[in-house]
Design an enzyme around this catalytic site. Structure first.
Site, PDB file in Angstrom:
ATOM      1  N   ASN A   1       0.850  -1.184   0.000  1.00  0.00           N
ATOM      2  CA  ASN A   1       0.000   0.000   0.000  1.00  0.00           C
ATOM      3  C   ASN A   1       0.889   1.239   0.000  1.00  0.00           C
ATOM      4  O   ASN A   1       1.940   1.282   0.640  1.00  0.00           O
ATOM      5  CB  ASN A   1      -1.010   0.002   1.160  1.00  0.00           C
ATOM      6  CG  ASN A   1      -0.408  -0.227   2.532  1.00  0.00           C
ATOM      7  OD1 ASN A   1       0.641  -0.823   2.668  1.00  0.00           O
ATOM      8  ND2 ASN A   1      -1.096   0.239   3.550  1.00  0.00           N
TER       9      ASN A   1
ATOM     10  N   GLU B   1       0.394   5.155   0.631  1.00  0.00           N
ATOM     11  CA  GLU B   1      -0.531   6.213   1.075  1.00  0.00           C
ATOM     12  C   GLU B   1      -0.031   7.579   0.621  1.00  0.00           C
ATOM     13  O   GLU B   1       1.083   7.726   0.106  1.00  0.00           O
ATOM     14  CB  GLU B   1      -0.685   6.125   2.599  1.00  0.00           C
ATOM     15  CG  GLU B   1      -1.278   4.788   3.021  1.00  0.00           C
ATOM     16  CD  GLU B   1      -1.569   4.676   4.513  1.00  0.00           C
ATOM     17  OE1 GLU B   1      -1.075   5.506   5.307  1.00  0.00           O
ATOM     18  OE2 GLU B   1      -2.306   3.727   4.873  1.00  0.00           O
TER      19      GLU B   1
ATOM     20  N   CYS C   1      -4.088   0.509  -2.439  1.00  0.00           N
ATOM     21  CA  CYS C   1      -3.879  -0.742  -1.702  1.00  0.00           C
ATOM     22  C   CYS C   1      -2.749  -1.573  -2.319  1.00  0.00           C
ATOM     23  O   CYS C   1      -2.449  -1.457  -3.512  1.00  0.00           O
ATOM     24  CB  CYS C   1      -5.145  -1.592  -1.730  1.00  0.00           C
ATOM     25  SG  CYS C   1      -6.543  -0.871  -0.883  1.00  0.00           S
TER      26      CYS C   1
ATOM     27  N   GLU D   1      -2.771  -4.770  -3.035  1.00  0.00           N
ATOM     28  CA  GLU D   1      -3.201  -5.726  -4.064  1.00  0.00           C
ATOM     29  C   GLU D   1      -3.287  -5.059  -5.429  1.00  0.00           C
ATOM     30  O   GLU D   1      -2.873  -5.619  -6.440  1.00  0.00           O
ATOM     31  CB  GLU D   1      -4.569  -6.321  -3.715  1.00  0.00           C
ATOM     32  CG  GLU D   1      -4.610  -7.088  -2.398  1.00  0.00           C
ATOM     33  CD  GLU D   1      -4.928  -6.214  -1.203  1.00  0.00           C
ATOM     34  OE1 GLU D   1      -4.501  -5.045  -1.183  1.00  0.00           O
ATOM     35  OE2 GLU D   1      -5.591  -6.703  -0.282  1.00  0.00           O
TER      36      GLU D   1
ATOM     37  N   CYS E   1      -9.783  -5.494   0.222  1.00  0.00           N
ATOM     38  CA  CYS E   1     -10.977  -4.639   0.179  1.00  0.00           C
ATOM     39  C   CYS E   1     -11.783  -4.944  -1.085  1.00  0.00           C
ATOM     40  O   CYS E   1     -11.304  -5.621  -2.013  1.00  0.00           O
ATOM     41  CB  CYS E   1     -10.583  -3.164   0.229  1.00  0.00           C
ATOM     42  SG  CYS E   1     -10.009  -2.512  -1.346  1.00  0.00           S
TER      43      CYS E   1
ATOM     44  N   CYS F   1     -10.198  -3.992  -4.488  1.00  0.00           N
ATOM     45  CA  CYS F   1      -9.112  -4.899  -4.898  1.00  0.00           C
ATOM     46  C   CYS F   1      -9.664  -6.237  -5.356  1.00  0.00           C
ATOM     47  O   CYS F   1      -9.144  -6.846  -6.301  1.00  0.00           O
ATOM     48  CB  CYS F   1      -8.117  -5.085  -3.759  1.00  0.00           C
ATOM     49  SG  CYS F   1      -7.151  -3.590  -3.453  1.00  0.00           S
TER      50      CYS F   1
END
Ligand code: THU
Length: 133
Positions: A46, A48, A57, A59, A88, A91
Site C-alpha cells: 500500500n 498512502e 492498496c 493488491e 478490500c 481490490c
C-alpha cells in the site's frame, strides 16, 4: 494449479514486500503477492498519500505492476497484514478482472498464521468482462 511450493513462495513474497509499505497515516502496512502464468511472482504494497484519498492498496499495486509488465492472468494471491485483514472490495474486483476461474487467496498475519480462501468466495457473482457483450 498452484502448488504448495508456490503457495509458500507467495506468502513469503507478500510478507517481505510488506516491509516496503508506505503507510505513515494509517500505520497499517500491507504486502501482497500475485502468481502469474509464467510462474513469476509480482509484489505490491500500500502506498498512502498526504491527500488520503489518493492512497492505493497493496493488491492493486501488484496487479497494476503485473499488467504494465504484460501479464493478463492471475493464478494466485497472498496478502499479509498485521492481523489477517482481507482484500478490500475494490481490490477484489480488480483482481477478478484478471482471472478466468476461481483462484486461491492466502491471508497472512504478522504472527505467521496463514489461511486460505478464494477470490470467488470473497467476491461471489462478480461483474466481469463477460457481462460486456
Ligand atoms: N489496504 C490495502 O493495502 N489493502 C486492502 O485490501 C485493504 C486496505 C490499505 C489501504 C490503507 O493504506 C491501509 O490499508 C488502511 O486502510
Amino acid at each position: 494449479m498452484v502448488t504448495e511450493i508456490q503457495r509458500n513462495a507467495l506468502v513469503s513474497a507478500a510478507r517481505q514486500a510488506r516491509e516496503h509499505a508506505y503507510a505513515p497515516y494509517s500505520n497499517y502496512a500491507v504486502g501482497s503477492a500475485i502468481l502469474l502464468e509464467d510462474g513469476q511472482i509480482v509484489t505490491g504494497v500500500n502506498v498512502e498519500n498526504a491527500s488520503y484519498g489518493l492512497s492505493i492498496c497493496a493488491e492493486r499495486t501488484a496487479v497494476f505492476k503485473a499488467v504494465a509488465a504484460g501479464a493478463r492472468r492471475i493464478l494466485g494471491v497472498a496478502v499479509c497484514t498485521l492481523n489477517g485483514g482481507t482484500p478490500c472490495g475494490a481490490c477484489r474486483q480488480v483482481m477478478a478482472e484478471f482471472t478466468t476461474e476461481d483462484v486461491p487467496v492466502l491471508i497472512c498475519d504478522e504472527q505467521g498464521n496463514v489461511r486460505e480462501t478464494s477470490l470467488y468466495s470473497l467476491l461471489p457473482e462478480h461483474f466481469g468482462p463477460g457481462h460486456l457483450v
